[in-house]
Scaffold this motif. Sequence first.
Motif, short mmCIF file in Angstrom:
data_model
loop_
_atom_site.label_atom_id
_atom_site.label_comp_id
_atom_site.label_asym_id
_atom_site.label_seq_id
_atom_site.Cartn_x
_atom_site.Cartn_y
_atom_site.Cartn_z
N ILE A 52 18.92 37.60 -22.51
CA ILE A 52 20.36 36.99 -22.49
C ILE A 52 20.25 35.47 -22.06
O ILE A 52 20.62 34.58 -22.41
CB ILE A 52 21.51 37.95 -21.95
CG1 ILE A 52 21.62 39.16 -22.82
CG2 ILE A 52 22.79 36.90 -21.80
CD1 ILE A 52 22.62 40.12 -22.43
N ALA A 53 19.53 35.62 -20.90
CA ALA A 53 19.31 34.33 -20.26
C ALA A 53 17.79 33.99 -20.25
O ALA A 53 16.84 34.66 -20.56
CB ALA A 53 19.57 34.60 -18.70
N ALA A 54 17.32 32.69 -20.33
CA ALA A 54 16.16 32.33 -20.48
C ALA A 54 15.44 32.61 -19.14
O ALA A 54 15.89 32.73 -18.00
CB ALA A 54 16.26 30.82 -20.64
N ALA A 55 13.96 32.69 -19.34
CA ALA A 55 13.16 33.12 -18.15
C ALA A 55 13.13 32.04 -17.31
O ALA A 55 13.31 30.83 -17.44
CB ALA A 55 11.90 33.56 -18.65
N PRO A 84 19.97 43.25 -17.34
CA PRO A 84 21.01 42.49 -18.12
C PRO A 84 20.19 40.93 -18.42
O PRO A 84 20.60 40.32 -19.46
CB PRO A 84 22.26 42.19 -17.50
CG PRO A 84 21.77 42.35 -16.20
CD PRO A 84 20.97 43.34 -15.98
N MET A 85 19.09 40.83 -17.82
CA MET A 85 18.59 39.55 -17.95
C MET A 85 17.16 39.43 -17.09
O MET A 85 16.50 40.43 -16.73
CB MET A 85 19.20 38.36 -17.12
CG MET A 85 19.36 38.75 -15.61
SD MET A 85 20.54 37.83 -14.74
CE MET A 85 22.05 38.49 -15.12
N VAL A 86 16.37 38.59 -17.44
CA VAL A 86 14.99 38.39 -16.97
C VAL A 86 15.18 37.66 -15.50
O VAL A 86 15.85 36.94 -15.27
CB VAL A 86 14.06 37.66 -17.93
CG1 VAL A 86 12.75 37.36 -17.37
CG2 VAL A 86 13.85 38.10 -19.37
N GLY A 87 14.41 38.22 -14.72
CA GLY A 87 14.23 37.56 -13.34
C GLY A 87 13.80 38.44 -12.31
O GLY A 87 12.67 39.10 -12.62
N THR A 88 13.90 38.01 -11.05
CA THR A 88 13.37 38.85 -9.78
C THR A 88 14.40 39.78 -9.24
O THR A 88 15.38 38.99 -9.02
CB THR A 88 12.75 37.99 -8.85
OG1 THR A 88 11.90 37.06 -9.63
CG2 THR A 88 12.21 38.41 -7.72
N VAL A 89 14.19 41.04 -9.15
CA VAL A 89 15.07 41.82 -8.48
C VAL A 89 15.05 41.71 -7.02
O VAL A 89 13.95 41.86 -6.20
CB VAL A 89 15.15 43.27 -8.86
CG1 VAL A 89 13.82 43.86 -8.82
CG2 VAL A 89 15.96 44.23 -8.58
N TYR A 90 15.85 41.85 -6.48
CA TYR A 90 16.16 42.09 -4.93
C TYR A 90 17.29 43.17 -4.48
O TYR A 90 18.34 43.28 -5.06
CB TYR A 90 16.73 40.81 -4.21
CG TYR A 90 15.66 39.69 -4.42
CD1 TYR A 90 14.49 39.72 -3.64
CD2 TYR A 90 15.99 38.76 -5.34
CE1 TYR A 90 13.84 38.50 -4.13
CE2 TYR A 90 15.25 37.74 -5.30
CZ TYR A 90 13.86 37.50 -4.86
OH TYR A 90 12.99 36.50 -5.07
N MET A 119 17.18 31.79 -13.12
CA MET A 119 17.03 30.44 -12.95
C MET A 119 17.87 29.88 -11.44
O MET A 119 18.99 29.29 -11.32
CB MET A 119 17.98 30.14 -14.13
CG MET A 119 17.76 30.58 -15.41
SD MET A 119 16.67 29.34 -16.44
CE MET A 119 17.30 27.75 -16.23
N LYS A 120 17.06 30.31 -10.27
CA LYS A 120 17.68 30.14 -9.17
C LYS A 120 19.17 30.62 -8.90
O LYS A 120 19.83 30.00 -7.77
CB LYS A 120 17.47 28.60 -8.74
CG LYS A 120 16.08 28.28 -8.60
CD LYS A 120 15.62 27.02 -8.13
CE LYS A 120 14.15 26.55 -8.41
NZ LYS A 120 13.90 25.30 -8.00
#
Length: 154
Positions: A52-55, A84-90, A119-120
């Motif tokens: 859904i969101a860009a990497a 629900p998106m690409v990213g880093t999980v915390y 995306m920060k």
Amino acid sequence: MSEKKNGIDKGLIRDLANILNDTDLTEIEVEQDDVRIRVSRAGTTQYVQAPIAAAPAFAPAAAPAAVAAAPAAPQDNKNAVTAPMVGTVYLAPAPGARAFIEIGATVKEGQTLLIIEAMKTMNQIPSPRSGKITDILVNDAQPVEYGQPLVVIE
């Protein structure tokens, strides 16, 4: 100068491909004016659906060593909450802070389970239903793909 054909900047595409190689990302997408360009690696992603969101256009500092631990629950568990998106999980709101959830805890619908940085931007991931946390399938600061199982709620 960049080569252009029909409004497509080939130099930009080459730059995006180089970013994929340099950062070990699987996909990147940019949009300028009325042009959207997505560059992805064929055969390296595990999920068929598009994000859904860009990497994010950055690489994680280091891959955590504990990523290789096999999850106890199967990846296709119908009770799994997926990314629900690409990213880093915390798993906690800040470094050193107590985690949002732990195995065995009871959660309510809408309660924050974890955060995914994309995306920060820090995106709180809410629980889609009330229940008991039976498994946490990711590690803190781990990169995740769209659709990847994160937490199992029974």
